[in-house]
Design a protein around this motif. Structure first.
Motif, mmCIF file in Angstrom:
data_model
loop_
_atom_site.group_PDB
_atom_site.id
_atom_site.type_symbol
_atom_site.label_atom_id
_atom_site.label_comp_id
_atom_site.label_asym_id
_atom_site.label_seq_id
_atom_site.Cartn_x
_atom_site.Cartn_y
_atom_site.Cartn_z
ATOM 1 N N ASP A 140 -29.593 37.784 -16.399
ATOM 2 C CA ASP A 140 -28.359 37.784 -16.299
ATOM 3 C C ASP A 140 -27.601 37.657 -14.916
ATOM 4 O O ASP A 140 -26.371 37.432 -14.932
ATOM 5 N N ASN A 141 -28.399 37.057 -14.115
ATOM 6 C CA ASN A 141 -28.135 36.807 -12.789
ATOM 7 C C ASN A 141 -26.940 35.814 -12.713
ATOM 8 O O ASN A 141 -25.876 35.803 -12.100
ATOM 9 N N PRO A 142 -27.120 34.573 -13.421
ATOM 10 C CA PRO A 142 -26.092 33.387 -13.224
ATOM 11 C C PRO A 142 -24.739 33.991 -14.088
ATOM 12 O O PRO A 142 -23.771 33.727 -13.283
ATOM 13 N N ARG A 143 -24.810 34.944 -14.770
ATOM 14 C CA ARG A 143 -23.769 35.444 -15.341
ATOM 15 C C ARG A 143 -22.878 36.412 -14.409
ATOM 16 O O ARG A 143 -21.712 36.344 -14.531
ATOM 17 N N LYS A 144 -23.559 37.009 -13.791
ATOM 18 C CA LYS A 144 -23.015 37.984 -12.885
ATOM 19 C C LYS A 144 -22.803 37.620 -11.256
ATOM 20 O O LYS A 144 -22.641 38.177 -10.400
ATOM 21 N N TRP A 145 -23.089 36.140 -10.825
ATOM 22 C CA TRP A 145 -23.076 35.333 -9.640
ATOM 23 C C TRP A 145 -21.924 36.152 -8.943
ATOM 24 O O TRP A 145 -22.307 36.321 -7.630
ATOM 25 N N ALA A 146 -20.836 36.173 -9.423
ATOM 26 C CA ALA A 146 -19.597 36.572 -8.333
ATOM 27 C C ALA A 146 -19.648 38.092 -7.949
ATOM 28 O O ALA A 146 -19.244 38.441 -6.982
ATOM 29 N N GLU A 147 -20.669 38.545 -8.540
ATOM 30 C CA GLU A 147 -20.911 40.254 -8.247
ATOM 31 C C GLU A 147 -22.166 40.316 -7.445
ATOM 32 O O GLU A 147 -22.573 41.642 -7.094
ATOM 33 N N ASP A 148 -22.788 39.360 -7.401
ATOM 34 C CA ASP A 148 -24.257 39.405 -6.689
ATOM 35 C C ASP A 148 -24.146 39.726 -5.359
ATOM 36 O O ASP A 148 -23.060 39.254 -4.558
ATOM 37 N N ARG A 149 -25.151 40.312 -4.753
ATOM 38 C CA ARG A 149 -25.105 40.882 -3.229
ATOM 39 C C ARG A 149 -25.194 39.564 -2.380
ATOM 40 O O ARG A 149 -24.896 39.746 -1.311
#
Length: 153
Positions: A140-149
């Motif tokens: 899921d990391n690409p989909r949540k990039w804007a939320e990534d630390r």
């Protein structure tokens, strides 16, 4: 002037060569967004990872590494799951540190400069639930990039 002491990244007294699975994050130097762009995507379609030339070299070496079960290349970092089965092969790195070091050396030799920060983050995967959560996180990391630390503008 005394330099500050670096924080110890590895778990003291733990054998990072023993059989097990490890979640590893490798960041680019100064968290530079040089590996890919995350483009497109909406509520129904996942965004695409468009690799840069550096990202393509990184993927080549991640894809060919037999001990890496899952990975995702993000703009300024890489997440991967390393699986050590406890067997020793003379021509193959046998600890998490050696695998990461070999990967960084291969990429550096091909691109002509070091892309990565000095160290890396690791997490010893403790059980199947932990493994599945990390697998899903990577997926899921690409989909949540804007939320990534590690997200930066």
């Amino acid at each position: 002037m005394e330099l500050p002491k670096r924080k110890q990244n590895r778990l003291k007294e733990y054998d990072y060569g023993q059989a097990g699975k490890y979640f590893v994050t490798i960041c680019t130097r100064n968290k530079a967004k040089i590996l890919c762009d995350i483009v497109g995507g909406d509520a129904h379609i996942a965004p695409q990872v468009e690799l840069t030339q550096y990202g393509k070299v990184v993927e080549k070496y991640l894809h060919s590494a037999s001990r890496i079960e899952k990975y995702v290349i993000m703009p300024n970092h890489i997440h991967l799951i390393v699986h050590l089965d406890g067997t020793m092969w003379a021509s193959s790195p046998t600890t998490v540190s050696n695998i990461v070091r070999s990967f960084k050396v291969l990429v550096t030799k091909e691109v002509g400069t070091s892309l990565f920060q000095r160290s890396y983050h690791d997490h010893i995967i403790r059980d199947e639930r932990d493994y599945r959560e990390i697998w899903d996180y990577i997926e899921d990391n690409p989909r949540k990039w804007a939320e990534d630390r590690y997200y930066t503008q």
